[in-house]
Design an enzyme around this catalytic site. Structure first.
Site, PDB file in Angstrom:
ATOM      1  N   HIS A 207      39.636 -15.040  -4.974  1.00  0.00           N
ATOM      2  CA  HIS A 207      39.681 -14.399  -3.661  1.00  0.00           C
ATOM      3  C   HIS A 207      40.222 -15.362  -2.597  1.00  0.00           C
ATOM      4  O   HIS A 207      40.979 -14.953  -1.704  1.00  0.00           O
ATOM      5  CB  HIS A 207      38.281 -13.917  -3.259  1.00  0.00           C
ATOM      6  CG  HIS A 207      37.873 -12.634  -3.913  1.00  0.00           C
ATOM      7  ND1 HIS A 207      37.614 -12.537  -5.260  1.00  0.00           N
ATOM      8  CD2 HIS A 207      37.679 -11.388  -3.391  1.00  0.00           C
ATOM      9  CE1 HIS A 207      37.270 -11.300  -5.557  1.00  0.00           C
ATOM     10  NE2 HIS A 207      37.305 -10.564  -4.435  1.00  0.00           N
ATOM     11  N   HIS A 249      30.766 -18.378  -5.845  1.00  0.00           N
ATOM     12  CA  HIS A 249      31.493 -19.628  -6.068  1.00  0.00           C
ATOM     13  C   HIS A 249      30.784 -20.770  -5.362  1.00  0.00           C
ATOM     14  O   HIS A 249      29.973 -20.555  -4.448  1.00  0.00           O
ATOM     15  CB  HIS A 249      32.933 -19.530  -5.544  1.00  0.00           C
ATOM     16  CG  HIS A 249      33.791 -18.560  -6.297  1.00  0.00           C
ATOM     17  ND1 HIS A 249      34.432 -18.890  -7.468  1.00  0.00           N
ATOM     18  CD2 HIS A 249      34.110 -17.267  -6.032  1.00  0.00           C
ATOM     19  CE1 HIS A 249      35.117 -17.854  -7.902  1.00  0.00           C
ATOM     20  NE2 HIS A 249      34.936 -16.854  -7.045  1.00  0.00           N
TER      21      HIS A 249
END
Length: 286
Positions: A207, A249
């Site tokens: 992303h 993440h």
């Protein structure tokens, strides 16, 4: 009446048994014998052996000092070299382990939207909306639709290269994830939209790479007003922050993803395709 010679001879013979004379010369043999008898056995052996005395006399003090200093320096130089060889790898390893520990600790502290019962669990729907806005499938579908509906050749050219950049981003991120194979944070809840097998790995953030590449692409090739340009930059930052807040993440995954997406735009500019070039390639393949 005794003669003076007799007196002198009597005094010399009776006065001191150590000294003796023969032919007007004094001999010190009795003195050396008495010293040898009173000295220890090992000294007697050393003194009695003339070869040992010669060898000792031939040895110079400088040679002894040089040998002792050389042995001392050789023994002293060995330890620092071994210490240096051991310290260099351990220092690098400690630095990397410390950086990894700080990254994991900070990512866990910032994962405030990882679950519904987290401290910021109420903001989780908004973070998931940002997650969907940076997903690859909506971007590919939207770019293909805009390219199909575009009436101008310039618009089709821009959308075509954006589509190629999105495909390139998916391929490069998948390769890096397969090579690094870093697992996602332990506090992550796997409820992502349209997940694939490659997304079980964490490094780098797809992303973040996509947001950085698309944001730079839009700012360079679309005529946007100043408020819209600010919104594009804000969207890029929020997408990266949402990855950490949701626990998807670690911090380093997002930072490296931003840098990788920024560099991917340079690659897109190098591989820029025009409609004429694409038609020529398709004609050669046909």
């Amino acid at each position: 009446m005794p003669s003076p010679k007799a007196k002198s001879s009597g005094r010399s013979s009776g006065g001191s048994p150590v000294l003796g004379s023969s032919n007007g010369r004094f001999e010190f043999t009795s003195l050396t014998r008495s010293l040898n008898r009173s000295s220890p056995p090992h000294l007697q052996r050393q003194g009695s052996d003339p070869n040992t005395a010669r060898l000792r006399a031939s040895e110079s003090p400088n040679r002894r000092r040089g040998s002792s200093s050389s042995t001392g320096s050789a023994s002293g130089q060995g330890a620092p070299e071994e210490d240096g060889i051991r310290l260099n790898p351990s220092f690098i390893r400690v630095a990397l382990d410390s950086l990894l520990a700080i990254d994991l600790w900070l990512s866990k502290r910032l994962g405030v939207c990882a679950c519904e019962d987290s401290s910021w669990g109420s903001v989780r729907p908004l973070m998931k909306l940002l997650e969907i806005s940076g997903h690859g499938i909506p971007w590919l579908a939207g770019t293909a639709y805009c390219m199909y509906k575009s009436d101008s050749a310039a618009g089709q050219e821009v959308m075509l290269n954006l589509f190629m950049g999105l495909l390139l981003d998916i391929i490069l991120v998948g390769i890096v994830k397969a090579v690094v194979r870093r697992r996602r944070p332990a506090h992550n809840r796997m409820d992502m939209f349209a997940t694939f097998s490659v997304d079980s790995y964490s490094f780098p953030s797809g992303h973040a790479t996509r947001a950085a590449m698309c944001g730079r692409f839009l700012l360079a090739h679309l005529v946007l007003a100043a408020p819209l340009r600010v919104l594009v930059l804000l969207w890029v930052v929020l997408v990266g922050v949402s990855r950490v807040l949701l626990g998807r993440h670690n911090v380093t995954d997002v930072i490296f993803g931003f840098w990788m997406g920024y560099c991917q735009y340079n690659l897109v500019e190098i591989l820029w395709l025009s409609p004429q070039t694409l038609q020529g390639l398709l004609g050669q393949l046909a």
